[in-house]
Design a protein around this motif. Sequence first.
Motif, PDB file in Angstrom:
ATOM      1  N   ARG A  96       0.851  -1.199   0.000  1.00 39.50           N
ATOM      2  CA  ARG A  96       0.000   0.000   0.000  1.00 39.50           C
ATOM      3  C   ARG A  96       0.880   1.241   0.000  1.00 39.50           C
ATOM      4  NH1 ARG A  96      -5.040  -1.294   2.533  1.00 39.50           N
ATOM      5  NH2 ARG A  96      -5.747  -3.148   1.434  1.00 39.50           N
TER       6      ARG A  96
ATOM      7  N   CYS B  73      -1.313   3.963  -7.771  1.00 40.00           N
ATOM      8  CA  CYS B  73      -1.777   3.319  -6.529  1.00 40.00           C
ATOM      9  C   CYS B  73      -2.084   4.378  -5.471  1.00 40.00           C
ATOM     10  CB  CYS B  73      -0.712   2.367  -5.975  1.00 40.00           C
ATOM     11  SG  CYS B  73      -0.390   0.956  -7.038  1.00 40.00           S
TER      12      CYS B  73
ATOM     13  N   ASP C  71      -5.507   5.053  -3.516  1.00 36.38           N
ATOM     14  CA  ASP C  71      -5.586   5.023  -2.048  1.00 36.38           C
ATOM     15  C   ASP C  71      -6.170   6.330  -1.501  1.00 36.38           C
ATOM     16  OD1 ASP C  71      -4.649   2.435  -1.829  1.00 36.38           O
ATOM     17  OD2 ASP C  71      -2.551   3.022  -1.531  1.00 36.38           O
TER      18      ASP C  71
END
Length: 384
Positions: free
Chosen positions: A336, A367, A371
Amino acid sequence: MFVEGTTSEVLRLPQLHWRNPMETKVPEKVVVIGSGPAGWSAAIYAARAALRPLLFEGALSAENQEAGRLPMGQLTTTGYVENYPGFPPGDMRNYLNTAISEDRLYAVPEEVFDDSATQRGISGPALMELMRRQAEYFGTRVVSEDVVDVDFSKRPFRLIDSNDDVTLAETVVVATGASARWLGLPSEERFKTNGVSGCAVCDGAAPRFRNRPIVVVGGGDSAVEDALFLTKFASQVMIVHRRDELRASKILAKRATDNPKIEFLWNSKVVEILGDDANGVTGVRIANTASSDAATKEIEASGVFVAIGRRPNVEFLHNALELDEEGYIKRPIPFRTNTSVPGVFVAGDVGDSRYRQGIVAAGSGACAALDVEKFLLEKSADNS
Ligand code: NAP
């Protein structure tokens, strides 16, 4: 670093100061800090998710130039990018001329319009301009300032920039990349504007290097790529490497060993850069790293290009985020982009000591934006 050369010319161009004073006190949904592949990719994804990203691309300042962290990331210091998917060899002239706006074409070096050069794919600066253009096309607002301080202790976060403006942000993506590491020699510092450089593509064409020997320090892809590039100008390029084996990828290593202008000085380290104020660098003193013999030898050189890796650009954070032992931003959740502060995300080389590739940075930027989107959705669900 030199008065002549591509990057220095860029410094003379007017800078963009995007600012809407009415908006400075209204928190931005997402602020992206950094203008390498990670930053632009985060901005493209965030813009397409209707988050109206504001991106700090950094300032074209002499200080940033000297520190090797000019806007648009490390790829702008690369000649040709041959491993970024989507750019097989071909003539890019028409595409670049139509895709990049006229007022930004200055940032794309002339050689990309040379048919033979374009056979190799795309130049680093051109690739970055394409990313910037794409991000702007989808509505990214760009500020040509550095973020110099942050307050991540509460949301909205506060960002202070090099123009002393304050920007409030619900979320932040830190994508500030990494910049050149130096040897740390006093003589290196002394000659930084007079023959010592951390950027071959920026400075290699300077007249002082023409048809004269040059030293490149390092054994990784950057050193080998720099050495290959510098053979265009120098009479000879000597790669000084502290071991007897290159770290560089096999394909680049082979090109260098096959190049008659490149010589390797194995098991060697530069202990002093030689020169004087009138002539700048005139040579280097090197020592053997594989023996206890204290003897050194002098080598004639008109310049020294240092290519010994990178360090993450985290100074402006003033420890607001947790860092790992090498100084990269910690990512507490595997796979993450979260950081130690909820709502602050990381993308690209500033949080990646392992892969350090443009394509990986661009992927992590996407990403981070995803997020961010999820974080904001969860927050708005909490508040409803
Ligand atoms: P790097 O891979 O970390 O290599 C740094 C080199 O400098 C190593 O050979 C290292 O020696 C040497 N070194 C480190 N500290 C030194 C010191 N104090 N004195 C003397 N030598 C020192 O860094 P890089 O070459 O900048 O590459 C960074 C990343 O970007 C890598 O992942 C690389 O693959 C990527 N990159 C890719 C391309 C491409 O694909 N075309 C081009 C450029 C960079 P040791 O080998 O002994 O450790």
